[in-house]
Scaffold this motif. Structure first.
Motif, PDB file in Angstrom:
ATOM      1  N   ASN A   1      59.349  50.279  36.805  1.00 12.84           N
ATOM      2  CA  ASN A   1      57.933  50.560  36.691  1.00 12.84           C
ATOM      3  C   ASN A   1      57.150  49.490  37.437  1.00 12.84           C
ATOM      4  N   LYS A   2      56.465  49.861  38.509  1.00 12.02           N
ATOM      5  CA  LYS A   2      55.703  48.905  39.293  1.00 12.02           C
ATOM      6  C   LYS A   2      54.292  48.831  38.741  1.00 12.02           C
ATOM      7  N   GLN A   3      53.912  47.633  38.311  1.00 17.16           N
ATOM      8  CA  GLN A   3      52.574  47.432  37.773  1.00 17.16           C
ATOM      9  C   GLN A   3      51.610  47.170  38.926  1.00 17.16           C
ATOM     10  N   LEU A   4      50.511  47.924  38.954  1.00 14.79           N
ATOM     11  CA  LEU A   4      49.507  47.791  39.999  1.00 14.79           C
ATOM     12  C   LEU A   4      48.203  47.301  39.389  1.00 14.79           C
ATOM     13  N   PHE A   5      47.553  46.396  40.092  1.00  9.90           N
ATOM     14  CA  PHE A   5      46.299  45.808  39.632  1.00  9.90           C
ATOM     15  C   PHE A   5      45.299  45.850  40.766  1.00  9.90           C
ATOM     16  N   LYS A   6      44.033  46.121  40.446  1.00  5.88           N
ATOM     17  CA  LYS A   6      42.989  46.201  41.462  1.00  5.88           C
ATOM     18  C   LYS A   6      42.122  44.949  41.421  1.00  5.88           C
ATOM     19  N   VAL A   7      41.779  44.478  42.623  1.00  3.49           N
ATOM     20  CA  VAL A   7      40.905  43.321  42.773  1.00  3.49           C
ATOM     21  C   VAL A   7      39.684  43.783  43.563  1.00  3.49           C
ATOM     22  N   LYS A   8      38.509  43.581  43.011  1.00  6.67           N
ATOM     23  CA  LYS A   8      37.277  43.925  43.719  1.00  6.67           C
ATOM     24  C   LYS A   8      37.022  42.842  44.763  1.00  6.67           C
ATOM     25  N   LEU A   9      36.825  43.270  45.987  1.00  2.95           N
ATOM     26  CA  LEU A   9      36.571  42.333  47.075  1.00  2.95           C
ATOM     27  C   LEU A   9      35.087  41.973  47.116  1.00  2.95           C
ATOM     28  N   ALA A  10      34.799  40.708  47.369  1.00  2.09           N
ATOM     29  CA  ALA A  10      33.419  40.258  47.475  1.00  2.09           C
ATOM     30  C   ALA A  10      32.735  40.907  48.676  1.00  2.09           C
ATOM     31  N   ILE A  11      33.494  41.049  49.766  1.00  2.00           N
ATOM     32  CA  ILE A  11      32.992  41.663  50.992  1.00  2.00           C
ATOM     33  C   ILE A  11      34.002  42.722  51.424  1.00  2.00           C
TER      34      ILE A  11
ATOM     35  N   GLU B   1      35.436  34.699  51.319  1.00  3.11           N
ATOM     36  CA  GLU B   1      34.999  35.033  49.959  1.00  3.11           C
ATOM     37  C   GLU B   1      35.970  35.968  49.249  1.00  3.11           C
ATOM     38  N   ASN B   2      36.803  36.673  49.985  1.00  4.85           N
ATOM     39  CA  ASN B   2      37.771  37.584  49.372  1.00  4.85           C
ATOM     40  C   ASN B   2      39.059  36.884  48.961  1.00  4.85           C
ATOM     41  N   PHE B   3      39.325  35.736  49.538  1.00  6.32           N
ATOM     42  CA  PHE B   3      40.600  35.065  49.311  1.00  6.32           C
ATOM     43  C   PHE B   3      40.767  34.601  47.859  1.00  6.32           C
ATOM     44  N   ALA B   4      39.767  33.938  47.307  1.00  5.14           N
ATOM     45  CA  ALA B   4      39.891  33.382  45.950  1.00  5.14           C
ATOM     46  C   ALA B   4      40.108  34.457  44.883  1.00  5.14           C
ATOM     47  N   PRO B   5      39.350  35.568  44.876  1.00  8.63           N
ATOM     48  CA  PRO B   5      39.607  36.585  43.846  1.00  8.63           C
ATOM     49  C   PRO B   5      41.020  37.174  43.930  1.00  8.63           C
TER      50      PRO B   5
END
Length: 89
Positions: A2-12, A71-75
């Motif tokens: 089971n592959k767990q997938l997670f979403k990260v909102k990008l700043a830009i 700005e996207n790297f840290a999140p």
């Protein structure tokens, strides 16, 4: 497996494969995804570790990462680090 997938909102939003992306889907890394990497460097958000790991667990390639807005790297890296320290994953 089971592959767990997670979403990260990008700043830009960024362009990936000719499409604008505002959220990046990450797969929780397996032991094999971490081969050749120093886990401490991954958790400390070292850029070189990210350029190896991100193509293994997302649809980004190395060029996407090199062109990514800072700005996207840290999140993104914070979400990855949480895989190893946070019980929510």
């Amino acid at each position: 497996m089971n592959k767990q997938l997670f979403k990260v909102k990008l700043a830009i939003p960024m362009e990936v494969d000719g499409k604008e992306v505002s959220e990046l889907e990450l797969r929780k890394p397996t032991a094999g995804d971490l081969r050749g990497l120093n886990l401490v460097q991954v958790c400390e958000m070292h850029f070189d570790a990210a350029t190896v790991l991100l193509p293994r667990i997302s649809k980004l390639n190395e060029r996407d990462i090199l062109n990514m807005e800072s700005e996207n790297f840290a999140p993104i890296m914070t979400e990855i680090a949480s895989f190893f320290v946070d019980t929510k994953h």
